[in-house]
Design a protein around this motif. Sequence first.
Motif: not given
Length: 343
Positions: A53-57, A161-163, A167-171
């Motif tokens: 899977k890929g991961f992003g924001y 991942d809503l949590t 919780a982490d603006e830099t993620s």
Amino acid sequence: MSIHVEQAIIHEISQDGEGQLACRLRPQPLLNGQAVEVMLEELHQTYSSKAGKGFGYFGVPEDDGDANPAFEEALTNYRSNEMGFVEFSSAAVKLLQQELAKYDFSQGGFLLLSCYTSITSDYLFVAMLNAKSSMTVLDDMELTQNNHLDLSNIQLAARIDLTEWQADETSRKYISFIRGRAGRKVADFFLDFMGCVEGVNLKAQNKSLMVAVEDFVASGELTKDERQQCRDKVYDYCTNQFDSGEDVQMKDLADELADDGMDSFYDFATGGEYELEEEFPADKSTLRQLKKFSGTGGGVTLSFDSGHLGERVIYDPISDTIMIKGVPANLKDQLDRRLKGGN
């Protein structure tokens, strides 16, 4: 059940006779609680087991500097109770319709959105589902054809991942998504409608970890068994993290190795040129190279446990040859029969 479903809804995007896409909106969440729980549990398990899977924001792409923030804004309003779930989901499916209208390859489908909790995290699951035809035998033994959702073959799906997002603006990895069979490009439109930008390069991080492990065992005065023990420990830890849906934590991994007397791995791996994040998702297909060597080319496929290198498997890089001692029984039988045949 490993999840608790809070809300779920399905909307449809269909194509009319003139090729125009239109939305058919459901006015309320899905009501059959048991059916919804069973469906989301199956989708959760299927999605979690998907490799690569890929991961992003939510962000701005580096290539064109333009992003559509509408999905993130609607999600923010929903999470702050300024917008109801049905209103949010309706806004989402309309955004997807607008994105799909830019292409000529889609005939639509069913957009599923669901908020659920698993372990300690809240998730939003977004998936494009297709209907699949099947045959059913009725009570009078007559055949009838019907359609059902193809839950086992999801190709367009993302999970937020809503949590972690809140919780982490830099993620840069709170959104995960399924990569298309031909790479990420297949699913670009699905990510674009959410305003998702790829953040963590999963393959690169796991490849860097593997290189760091190999350099680490080569730099120390370890026996062959101790080197392989280190590789096995890393692989087992990462596999357990993957199976439990957790990220690789470099501190925790270093602590695992420190229990076996290898207490300098953290400084070695994070202080060098490996550019490893403090935490990142595991990729078993990449890390499997710690346990096995494998390769295919020119009509030859070879795979063996890495512990056999230098013992049952002898590699000579100068002559570009590999010698195998103790041919596997089933392969030996095939070779013997071929030799008896005169070839």
